[in-house]
Design an enzyme around this catalytic site. Structure first.
Site, PDB file in Angstrom:
ATOM      1  N   THR A 132       5.483   3.591   0.325  1.00  8.15           N
ATOM      2  CA  THR A 132       6.426   4.576   0.492  1.00  8.15           C
ATOM      3  C   THR A 132       7.765   4.204   0.427  1.00  8.15           C
ATOM      4  OG1 THR A 132       4.953   6.091   2.050  1.00  8.15           O
ATOM      5  CG2 THR A 132       7.759   6.178   2.920  1.00  8.15           C
TER       6      THR A 132
ATOM      7  N   ASP B 148       0.930   4.356  -4.629  1.00  8.12           N
ATOM      8  CA  ASP B 148       0.644   4.928  -3.504  1.00  8.12           C
ATOM      9  C   ASP B 148      -0.345   3.781  -2.975  1.00  8.12           C
ATOM     10  OD1 ASP B 148       0.382   8.092  -1.848  1.00  8.12           O
ATOM     11  OD2 ASP B 148      -1.166   6.082  -1.274  1.00  8.12           O
ATOM     12  N   SER B 149      -0.332   3.218  -1.528  1.00  6.18           N
ATOM     13  CA  SER B 149      -1.394   2.435  -1.592  1.00  6.18           C
ATOM     14  C   SER B 149      -3.075   2.692  -1.284  1.00  6.18           C
ATOM     15  CB  SER B 149      -1.474   1.472  -0.110  1.00  6.18           C
ATOM     16  OG  SER B 149      -2.043   2.774   0.822  1.00  6.18           O
ATOM     17  N   SER B 150      -3.000   4.509  -1.599  1.00  2.43           N
ATOM     18  CA  SER B 150      -4.592   5.055  -1.181  1.00  2.43           C
ATOM     19  C   SER B 150      -4.989   4.736  -2.882  1.00  2.43           C
ATOM     20  CB  SER B 150      -4.171   6.619  -1.487  1.00  2.43           C
ATOM     21  OG  SER B 150      -3.369   7.045  -0.222  1.00  2.43           O
TER      22      SER B 150
ATOM     23  N   THR C  74       1.573   1.993   3.718  1.00  2.00           N
ATOM     24  CA  THR C  74       0.758   1.658   5.272  1.00  2.00           C
ATOM     25  C   THR C  74      -0.421   2.354   4.875  1.00  2.00           C
ATOM     26  OG1 THR C  74       1.710   3.899   5.970  1.00  2.00           O
ATOM     27  CG2 THR C  74       2.450   2.088   6.281  1.00  2.00           C
ATOM     28  N   ASP C  75      -0.757   3.097   4.021  1.00  2.88           N
ATOM     29  CA  ASP C  75      -2.511   4.023   4.448  1.00  2.88           C
ATOM     30  C   ASP C  75      -3.330   2.969   4.238  1.00  2.88           C
ATOM     31  OD1 ASP C  75      -0.985   6.617   4.697  1.00  2.88           O
ATOM     32  OD2 ASP C  75      -1.653   6.915   3.084  1.00  2.88           O
TER      33      ASP C  75
ATOM     34  N   GLN D 243     -16.950   3.302  16.359  1.00  7.23           N
ATOM     35  CA  GLN D 243     -15.903   3.745  16.493  1.00  7.23           C
ATOM     36  C   GLN D 243     -14.291   3.954  17.960  1.00  7.23           C
ATOM     37  OE1 GLN D 243     -17.842   7.943  16.329  1.00  7.23           O
ATOM     38  NE2 GLN D 243     -19.016   7.170  15.017  1.00  7.23           N
TER      39      GLN D 243
HETATM   40  N1  ASP Z   1       0.892   6.748   1.261  1.00  9.22           N
HETATM   41  C1  ASP Z   1       1.332   5.572   1.390  1.00  9.22           C
HETATM   42  C2  ASP Z   1       1.088   4.571   0.798  1.00  9.22           C
HETATM   43  O1  ASP Z   1      -0.194   4.437   1.979  1.00  9.22           O
HETATM   44  C3  ASP Z   1       1.653   5.819   2.918  1.00  9.22           C
HETATM   45  C4  ASP Z   1       2.626   4.282   3.049  1.00  9.22           C
HETATM   46  O2  ASP Z   1       2.902   3.890   2.099  1.00  9.22           O
HETATM   47  O3  ASP Z   1       3.336   4.351   4.231  1.00  9.22           O
HETATM   48  O4  ASP Z   1       1.187   4.426  -0.269  1.00  9.22           O
END
Ligand code: ASP
Length: 332
Positions: free
Chosen positions: A15, A57-59, A89-90, A267
């Site tokens: 992001t 995107d880190s996904s 962040t993901d 969990q």
């Molecule tokens: N979807 C974004 C990512 O992980 C979210 C982020 O960066 O906060 O690339």
């Protein structure tokens, strides 16, 4: 006059580097340009060498990219004083965890950061996170860390916990390595073991299974063929259904027959699993399940990938998983 420190900033995406007007989706953009324009004062902290590793995107992060990233950092580390990895962040906690196992004997900080809002926005958190990350990479502990919202966390102890707030990370079972408030305070650094080296191999055929009430045992068992390692995220101290047809014990039996090392984590957000506390845990222990202690599920899975990348012998695999290799778990 003291030499200005050299920092390599490796950009992977996320992001902080995105653009777009909501409600349209954000998209990856030219980060170096925005960075030099929006945070020119970074140059007052260190000499920044910027390198684009990826712009995703880190996904879309995956083990193959972790290995390449670790190799790249290892090659460049002798020429710089520290590394900042800009990352979405993901999956930042996953990547930080992976890098902590792959970059051994670190003598310099490797700091991951990102943001909840893009750098180009007025109320962005990217600016301060970048300034803090570069500061931590020049003066902080020689570990793989996550720097976010004025806190420095050990990478393999961190988790993303919030989607909409700036304090997006926590380290539930280990205190922060530093606080970057009005004053900057670091805790005691971990001593590196052995010479700096990279261990890039990861076994990708692993699975993280979350237990839930009513989990169909047959569906759970269907993941076992072809699997090399399994992490189970059980209830509380490491529990799971054991009654009648809903019992998951046949899953553990089959995993054992197939020689699949199985690690139990919880969990629950805090504390360590204790497989001796209840019948289910005790039955799992009897079937050779390995306690993940207070490791985060992210770290348990990545550690399993790492250990299986180097070890085939079941006793060695168990011993390594139960040991504290790089500060990822608390041992007695
Ligand atoms: N979807 C974004 C990512 O992980 C979210 C982020 O960066 O906060 O690339």
């Amino acid at each position: 006059m003291a030499r200005r420190k050299r920092i390599l900033m490796l950009h992977t995406g996320g992001t902080l580097a995105m653009e777009g007007k909501r409600p349209q989706p954000l998209y990856p953009a030219d980060f170096e340009h925005t960075l030099r324009e929006q945070v020119p004062e970074l140059a007052r902290i260190a000499l920044i060498e910027f390198e684009v590793f990826s712009n995703i995107d880190s996904s879309d992060m995956r083990p193959m990219l972790w290995s390449k990233l670790a190799e790249r950092i290892h090659v460049r580390l002798p020429e710089v004083d520290g590394v900042v990895v800009t990352h979405g962040t993901d999956t930042m906690a996953w990547t930080a965890s992976a890098l902590s196992f792959m970059l051994r004997g670190l003598r310099k900080p490797v700091v991951l950061t990102g943001s909840q809002r893009p750098l180009g926005e007025v109320r962005t958190d990217a600016r301060l996170n970048l300034i803090d990350a570069v500061t931590a990479a020049t003066t902080g502990p020689s570990e793989v860390c996550i720097c976010f919202d004025s806190r420095l966390y050990r990478g393999n102890r961190s988790r993303k916990i919030k989607i909409n707030d700036y304090d997006a990370f926590e380290s539930p079972n280990f205190p922060p390595l530093g606080t970057l408030g009005v004053d900057i305070v670091y805790g005691e650094a971990r001593r590196p073991k052995g010479p700096p080296r990279v261990m890039p191999r990861l076994e990708p055929h692993v699975f993280l299974l979350g237990i839930f009430p009513g989990i169909p045992p047959r569906v759970a068992r269907a993941i076992l063929p072809g699997l090399r390692g399994l992490v189970i995220q059980g209830f509380g101290a490491g529990n799971f259904p054991v009654e009648g047809e809903a019992s998951l014990l046949p899953l553990f039996d089959e995993a054992r027959e197939r020689g699949i090392p199985t690690v139990m984590v919880s969990q629950a957000r805090c504390n360590a699993v204790d497989l001796s506390l209840y019948e289910a845990g005790a039955a799992a222990l009897q079937r050779g399940v390995i306690s993940g202690g207070d490791m985060t599920p992210e770290t348990a899975l990545v550690k399993l990938m790492h250990v299986l990348g180097y070890e085939k012998d079941p006793a060695r695999v168990r011993a390594l998983l139960e040991a504290d290799l790089v500060g990822e778990r608390t041992t007695a």
